[in-house]
Design a protein around this motif. Structure first.
Motif, mmCIF file in Angstrom:
data_model
loop_
_atom_site.group_PDB
_atom_site.id
_atom_site.type_symbol
_atom_site.label_atom_id
_atom_site.label_comp_id
_atom_site.label_asym_id
_atom_site.label_seq_id
_atom_site.Cartn_x
_atom_site.Cartn_y
_atom_site.Cartn_z
ATOM 1 N N VAL A 128 0.845 -1.191 0.000
ATOM 2 C CA VAL A 128 0.000 0.000 0.000
ATOM 3 C C VAL A 128 0.880 1.241 0.000
ATOM 4 O O VAL A 128 0.590 2.222 -0.662
ATOM 5 N N LEU A 129 1.989 1.150 0.731
ATOM 6 C CA LEU A 129 2.917 2.264 0.864
ATOM 7 C C LEU A 129 4.217 1.914 0.147
ATOM 8 O O LEU A 129 4.812 0.861 0.401
ATOM 9 N N VAL A 130 4.644 2.800 -0.758
ATOM 10 C CA VAL A 130 5.897 2.629 -1.491
ATOM 11 C C VAL A 130 6.764 3.840 -1.187
ATOM 12 O O VAL A 130 6.316 4.982 -1.309
ATOM 13 N N MET A 131 8.008 3.570 -0.787
ATOM 14 C CA MET A 131 8.923 4.648 -0.442
ATOM 15 C C MET A 131 10.143 4.585 -1.355
ATOM 16 O O MET A 131 10.646 3.500 -1.634
ATOM 17 N N VAL A 132 10.598 5.754 -1.786
ATOM 18 C CA VAL A 132 11.731 5.846 -2.709
ATOM 19 C C VAL A 132 12.825 6.677 -2.046
ATOM 20 O O VAL A 132 12.627 7.848 -1.749
ATOM 21 N N ASP A 133 13.979 6.051 -1.833
ATOM 22 C CA ASP A 133 15.103 6.733 -1.182
ATOM 23 C C ASP A 133 16.352 6.590 -2.039
ATOM 24 O O ASP A 133 16.985 5.556 -2.045
ATOM 25 N N TYR A 134 16.693 7.556 -2.714
ATOM 26 C CA TYR A 134 16.089 8.839 -2.977
ATOM 27 C C TYR A 134 15.939 9.001 -4.464
ATOM 28 O O TYR A 134 16.627 8.342 -5.236
ATOM 29 N N VAL A 135 15.051 9.873 -4.900
ATOM 30 C CA VAL A 135 14.602 9.927 -6.291
ATOM 31 C C VAL A 135 15.729 10.234 -7.286
ATOM 32 O O VAL A 135 15.700 9.759 -8.412
ATOM 33 N N GLN A 136 16.739 10.967 -6.868
ATOM 34 C CA GLN A 136 17.824 11.297 -7.792
ATOM 35 C C GLN A 136 18.677 10.077 -8.161
ATOM 36 O O GLN A 136 19.448 10.140 -9.110
ATOM 37 N N LEU A 137 18.535 8.985 -7.432
ATOM 38 C CA LEU A 137 19.288 7.777 -7.760
ATOM 39 C C LEU A 137 18.571 6.903 -8.782
ATOM 40 O O LEU A 137 19.124 5.906 -9.245
ATOM 41 N N LEU A 138 17.337 7.265 -9.131
ATOM 42 C CA LEU A 138 16.636 6.551 -10.200
ATOM 43 C C LEU A 138 17.257 6.918 -11.544
ATOM 44 O O LEU A 138 17.719 8.042 -11.741
ATOM 45 N N GLN A 139 17.225 5.967 -12.446
ATOM 46 C CA GLN A 139 17.688 6.236 -13.803
ATOM 47 C C GLN A 139 16.541 6.908 -14.560
ATOM 48 O O GLN A 139 15.452 6.365 -14.631
ATOM 49 N N GLY A 140 16.788 8.088 -15.063
ATOM 50 C CA GLY A 140 15.740 8.824 -15.764
ATOM 51 C C GLY A 140 16.195 9.267 -17.137
ATOM 52 O O GLY A 140 17.354 9.085 -17.513
ATOM 53 N N LEU A 141 15.272 9.842 -17.849
ATOM 54 C CA LEU A 141 15.583 10.375 -19.172
ATOM 55 C C LEU A 141 16.026 11.820 -19.040
ATOM 56 O O LEU A 141 15.558 12.539 -18.155
ATOM 57 N N GLY A 142 16.894 12.246 -19.915
ATOM 58 C CA GLY A 142 17.333 13.633 -19.917
ATOM 59 C C GLY A 142 18.839 13.724 -19.814
ATOM 60 O O GLY A 142 19.519 12.796 -19.397
ATOM 61 N N GLY A 143 19.344 14.887 -20.204
ATOM 62 C CA GLY A 143 20.789 15.088 -20.215
ATOM 63 C C GLY A 143 21.349 15.526 -18.885
ATOM 64 O O GLY A 143 22.384 15.041 -18.434
ATOM 65 N N SER A 144 20.659 16.420 -18.202
ATOM 66 C CA SER A 144 21.178 16.943 -16.938
ATOM 67 C C SER A 144 20.592 16.165 -15.766
ATOM 68 O O SER A 144 19.580 15.467 -15.890
ATOM 69 N N ARG A 145 21.218 16.314 -14.622
ATOM 70 C CA ARG A 145 20.704 15.668 -13.403
ATOM 71 C C ARG A 145 19.296 16.176 -13.099
ATOM 72 O O ARG A 145 18.424 15.415 -12.704
ATOM 73 N N TYR A 146 19.074 17.460 -13.296
ATOM 74 C CA TYR A 146 17.756 18.052 -13.057
ATOM 75 C C TYR A 146 16.700 17.412 -13.959
ATOM 76 O O TYR A 146 15.619 17.054 -13.500
ATOM 77 N N GLU A 147 17.010 17.262 -15.252
ATOM 78 C CA GLU A 147 16.048 16.659 -16.188
ATOM 79 C C GLU A 147 15.749 15.208 -15.814
ATOM 80 O O GLU A 147 14.597 14.775 -15.871
ATOM 81 N N ARG A 148 16.779 14.448 -15.416
ATOM 82 C CA ARG A 148 16.568 13.046 -15.032
ATOM 83 C C ARG A 148 15.712 12.961 -13.771
ATOM 84 O O ARG A 148 14.799 12.143 -13.687
#
Length: 179
Positions: A128-148
């Protein structure tokens, strides 16, 4: 199936409504402030089946901290108890039986959604509860850290709705140069 923040921090319950599946909350602070400890305390006091995506700390550290919360015992005492081969029986602590940790790194939001949807097989119930520690360590799309990070954060809202879970995100802000 709601997260009453009052169970974790009574003063929040007066001003923040309970979170329901599909909701997302973000806690933002500098590194080293205690976001992981906050997640663990919230998970412990929530009473909800919880899946923590822990991409920063080792699982042994996470386990020791959860045991500290549950037994109100300092970490060095827990360490010494294990060293003496007489650890506390954490399996008897009901609140710990509903907290599961996913220690995988290099996850994408798509990976997370798949894991959430399969978690019931391991947990015996749907989280029911999902926690993410921490979001900047997820692999995302984009060139900069901010975009990811922005991409990953947007995906968390989509995941919360698609998986019918409450998602609590820890996010790190960079410290000012003079601090």
């Amino acid at each position: 199936r709601s997260l009453n923040l009052n169970r974790w921090l009574p003063s929040l319950g007066c001003s923040v409504r309970s979170m329901v599946p599909g909701d997302v909350v973000v806690f933002l602070s500098y590194t080293g402030i205690g976001k992981t400890s906050m997640h663990q305390n919230m998970a412990y006091h929530s009473g909800l089946p919880t899946l923590i995506f822990e991409m920063e700390l080792p699982t042994t550290t996470m386990f020791e901290r959860l045991l500290q919360i549950a037994t109100q015992t300092p970490g060095d005492e827990i360490f010494q108890a294990y060293k003496r081969n007489c650890p506390p029986d954490w399996r008897l602590i009901r609140e710990l039986s509903s907290i599961f940790i996913c220690p995988l790194s290099r996850l994408t939001p798509i990976d997370m959604e798949k894991i959430i949807n399969l978690a019931e097989l391991k947990m015996g119930q749907r989280p029911v509860l999902v926690m993410v520690d921490y979001v900047q360590l997820l692999q995302g799309l984009g060139g900069s850290r901010y975009e990811r990070a922005s991409y990953a954060a947007e995906q968390m809202k989509i995941i919360a709705k698609a998986t019918d879970t409450i998602v609590v995100i820890a996010s790190q802000s960079s410290r000012p140069a003079d601090k």
